[in-house]
Design an enzyme around this catalytic site. Structure first.
Site, PDB file in Angstrom:
ATOM      1  N   LYS A   1      36.341  43.848  41.001  1.00 19.37           N
ATOM      2  CA  LYS A   1      37.442  43.575  40.225  1.00 19.37           C
ATOM      3  C   LYS A   1      37.362  43.266  39.086  1.00 19.37           C
ATOM      4  O   LYS A   1      37.732  43.767  37.844  1.00 19.37           O
ATOM      5  CB  LYS A   1      38.158  43.041  41.002  1.00 19.37           C
ATOM      6  CG  LYS A   1      39.896  42.151  40.768  1.00 19.37           C
ATOM      7  CD  LYS A   1      40.413  41.592  41.919  1.00 19.37           C
ATOM      8  CE  LYS A   1      40.145  39.936  42.148  1.00 19.37           C
ATOM      9  NZ  LYS A   1      41.018  39.170  42.493  1.00 19.37           N
TER      10      LYS A   1
ATOM     11  N   GLY B   1      45.214  35.982  38.480  1.00 22.44           N
ATOM     12  CA  GLY B   1      44.122  34.473  37.446  1.00 22.44           C
ATOM     13  C   GLY B   1      43.547  35.436  36.592  1.00 22.44           C
ATOM     14  O   GLY B   1      43.518  34.868  35.181  1.00 22.44           O
TER      15      GLY B   1
ATOM     16  N   ARG C   1      48.715  28.168  38.859  1.00 22.78           N
ATOM     17  CA  ARG C   1      47.798  27.248  38.419  1.00 22.78           C
ATOM     18  C   ARG C   1      47.061  27.693  36.762  1.00 22.78           C
ATOM     19  O   ARG C   1      48.483  27.884  36.073  1.00 22.78           O
ATOM     20  CB  ARG C   1      46.348  29.547  38.296  1.00 22.78           C
ATOM     21  CG  ARG C   1      46.810  29.576  39.489  1.00 22.78           C
ATOM     22  CD  ARG C   1      45.770  30.932  40.677  1.00 22.78           C
ATOM     23  NE  ARG C   1      44.941  30.290  39.728  1.00 22.78           N
ATOM     24  CZ  ARG C   1      43.259  31.111  40.083  1.00 22.78           C
ATOM     25  NH1 ARG C   1      43.917  32.352  40.545  1.00 22.78           N
ATOM     26  NH2 ARG C   1      42.391  31.040  39.527  1.00 22.78           N
TER      27      ARG C   1
ATOM     28  N   SER D   1      33.371  28.829  32.883  1.00 25.28           N
ATOM     29  CA  SER D   1      34.534  29.451  33.303  1.00 25.28           C
ATOM     30  C   SER D   1      34.437  30.618  33.275  1.00 25.28           C
ATOM     31  O   SER D   1      34.200  31.019  32.378  1.00 25.28           O
ATOM     32  CB  SER D   1      35.886  28.870  33.396  1.00 25.28           C
ATOM     33  OG  SER D   1      37.262  30.563  33.396  1.00 25.28           O
TER      34      SER D   1
ATOM     35  N   GLN E   1      36.646  33.052  33.133  1.00 30.46           N
ATOM     36  CA  GLN E   1      37.604  33.273  32.635  1.00 30.46           C
ATOM     37  C   GLN E   1      37.956  33.006  30.926  1.00 30.46           C
ATOM     38  O   GLN E   1      38.228  33.578  29.948  1.00 30.46           O
ATOM     39  CB  GLN E   1      38.657  33.082  33.885  1.00 30.46           C
ATOM     40  CG  GLN E   1      38.506  33.984  35.094  1.00 30.46           C
ATOM     41  CD  GLN E   1      39.272  33.399  36.229  1.00 30.46           C
ATOM     42  OE1 GLN E   1      41.081  32.097  35.366  1.00 30.46           O
ATOM     43  NE2 GLN E   1      39.969  34.142  36.744  1.00 30.46           N
TER      44      GLN E   1
ATOM     45  N   ASP F   1      34.056  33.238  43.874  1.00 30.17           N
ATOM     46  CA  ASP F   1      34.594  32.923  44.966  1.00 30.17           C
ATOM     47  C   ASP F   1      34.368  33.160  46.345  1.00 30.17           C
ATOM     48  O   ASP F   1      35.519  33.621  47.554  1.00 30.17           O
ATOM     49  CB  ASP F   1      35.140  34.662  44.687  1.00 30.17           C
ATOM     50  CG  ASP F   1      36.169  34.331  42.958  1.00 30.17           C
ATOM     51  OD1 ASP F   1      36.696  33.299  43.474  1.00 30.17           O
ATOM     52  OD2 ASP F   1      35.759  35.499  42.416  1.00 30.17           O
TER      53      ASP F   1
ATOM     54  N   ARG G   1      41.408  26.098  48.022  1.00 30.23           N
ATOM     55  CA  ARG G   1      40.382  26.596  48.588  1.00 30.23           C
ATOM     56  C   ARG G   1      39.632  25.785  49.647  1.00 30.23           C
ATOM     57  O   ARG G   1      39.500  25.543  50.836  1.00 30.23           O
ATOM     58  CB  ARG G   1      39.722  27.429  47.875  1.00 30.23           C
ATOM     59  CG  ARG G   1      40.350  28.766  47.740  1.00 30.23           C
ATOM     60  CD  ARG G   1      39.564  29.540  47.394  1.00 30.23           C
ATOM     61  NE  ARG G   1      40.627  31.549  46.667  1.00 30.23           N
ATOM     62  CZ  ARG G   1      40.193  31.676  45.862  1.00 30.23           C
ATOM     63  NH1 ARG G   1      38.489  31.794  45.151  1.00 30.23           N
ATOM     64  NH2 ARG G   1      40.348  33.044  46.217  1.00 30.23           N
TER      65      ARG G   1
END
Length: 450
Positions: A28, A101, A129, A174, A176, A327, A358
């Site tokens: 992904k 996200g 988020r 992170s 991202q 994850d 989570r």
């Protein structure tokens, strides 16, 4: 009600060993980046093995909205005719990033240094988020963001008309945030520098280099320093997306805890910034081997063979490993419930701001299934009950989180009593063939609305 339509309650129950070959979908993280960098290159990028889950499809829709031509030619095969760095057109409508996200944060970075304005939204989970962790560094380039309180979607971004390069130290590990800053730096004249104290997944750096960007990585006392020279002309590529290690985690872990199982998961990306779960499982005593190790598209790849592992022991997972497996903690928590002794997971506060909280979701669901779980702000401890020792028999809330949903279903294959989840529909965002693939291995899944 699910944000993906009507809820789909699903039940997993023990049904004998899992056996066979599990061909999981494309990665992904790499799929998102392939579409975005294809859109920012000049010419046609060809992609095979693209994950066709809803998260990635939403990124493809967004690239079309910014003016790129994105064409689906067949299963996993896509062509992207890009507009070049700084060539994004202004979208005519709101961009819906669904549940992703990763998608929205990378896209925010990619458009923040172009003189266009775009509004972003997402499903109920994504709208909760925080986006400030991305919009704050993007403001340093000159971009402006206006959103809901707490820096949440829906949000409008006004791209910088005359962006300046930045030097930015990522405050928390992170990929991202790092990737959003690097993508923004593409259209800023001069050198953009990103510093991360702990290394995170490096797909963006690898792929930027593959597309022809001038990017350097070095280790200093400050940490890992990434330097990108802005305003390159990215060269279109042919990309073969390796299979997703985060998706592979589910058939692998299900096999490890289900008696008599022997499952081969071929072609899995083993980038060291992503393979922390597999290292952890082997340290616990899992019968997990790498076969046919090779390199594909600049990424290390291997076939994984997972066999039932009744002798797994609980361990203390090194907190510095968290970025390489962030994850995968939900499915690790399930495996830990079938090991002997306590498995301690620390340094995982990032789990609190994923698709769901989570830590809270896994602790509540495992406790309902009869496991002993303790949790804190950035830690969780699962006391294992040995092979087949989890009672099960509960209905677990997924909170619109695909990984929570799949993790509890995998637990149901090995628990004493069936495990039900309230909604399996979010699974389609990352692993649309999960149900069929697991049933093909011999798993027993049933929908209450069939």
């Amino acid at each position: 009600m699910s944000a993906h339509g009507e809820p789909i309650p699903m039940t997993a129950r023990r049904a004998g060993p899992l056996k066979g070959v599990a061909e999981v979908p494309g990665d992904k993280s790499i799929s998102h980046r392939a579409l975005i960098l294809g859109a920012l290159s000049v010419g046609e990028t060809r992609i095979t093995g693209l994950l066709e889950g809803q998260d990635v499809l939403d990124t493809g829709h967004a690239m079309r909205a910014f003016g790129a031509e994105v064409t689906h030619l067949g299963p996993g095969e896509w062509h992207v005719h890009g507009v070049g760095v700084g060539g994004f057109a202004e979208p005519e409508d709101v961009i819906d990033c669904g549940n992703s996200g990763t998608g929205v944060r990378l896209i925010l970075g990619a458009m923040a240094t172009s003189p266009v304005t775009a509004t972003f939204t997402g499903d109920a989970s994504l709208r909760k988020r925080p986006m400030g962790r991305v919009t704050d560094p993007l403001a340093l380039f000159g971009a402006q963001a206006v959103g809901r309180s707490g820096g949440r979607l829906p949000m409008t971004i006004v791209g910088a008309a005359d962006p300046v390069p930045v030097r930015y130290t990522v405050p928390v590990p992170s990929a991202q945030v790092k990737s959003a800053v690097l993508l923004a730096g593409l259209n800023a004249r001069g050198e953009t520098v990103v510093i991360e104290r702990e290394a995170t997944r490096d797909h963006t750096e690898r792929m930027l280099t593959g597309f022809g960007a001038d990017l350097r990585v070095g280790e200093t006392e400050e940490g890992r320093v990434i330097t990108l020279t802005g305003q390159p002309e990215l060269v279109p590529q042919t990309i073969a997306v390796p299979r997703d290690p985060s998706s592979a985690a589910f058939p692998v872990c299900a096999a490890l805890i289900t008696e008599g199982s022997d499952v081969l998961v071929p072609g899995i990306g083993l980038n060291p910034t992503r393979a922390g779960l597999f290292t952890t499982l082997r340290e616990m005593g899992a019968d997990l081997t790498y076969e046919n190790e090779r390199e594909e598209g600049g990424e290390p790849v291997a076939d994984l063979r997972a066999r039932f592992s009744p002798d797994m022991k609980g361990i203390e997972v090194p907190p510095e490993r968290a970025p390489s497996m962030i994850d995968e903690y939900p499915i690790l928590a399930v495996v830990a419930a079938f090991a002997e002794g306590a498995t301690t997971m620390r340094g995982v506060k990032e789990l609190r701001v994923k698709e769901s909280d989570r830590i809270a979701a896994m602790a509540a669901g495992l406790a309902a299934c009869g496991a002993k779980v303790e949790e804190g702000e950035d830690w969780m401890i699962v006391e294992g009950q040995g092979p087949g020792g989890l009672p099960g028999g509960a209905t677990c809330a997924t909170h619109l989180d695909h990984r929570i949903a799949m993790s509890f279903l995998c637990g149901g294959f090995a628990s004493k009593n069936p495990v039900t989840i309230d909604d399996a529909s979010p699974i389609s965002t990352s692993f649309p063939i999960f149900e069929a693939l697991m049933e093909g291995l011999g798993a027993h899944l049933s929908r209450s609305n069939r």
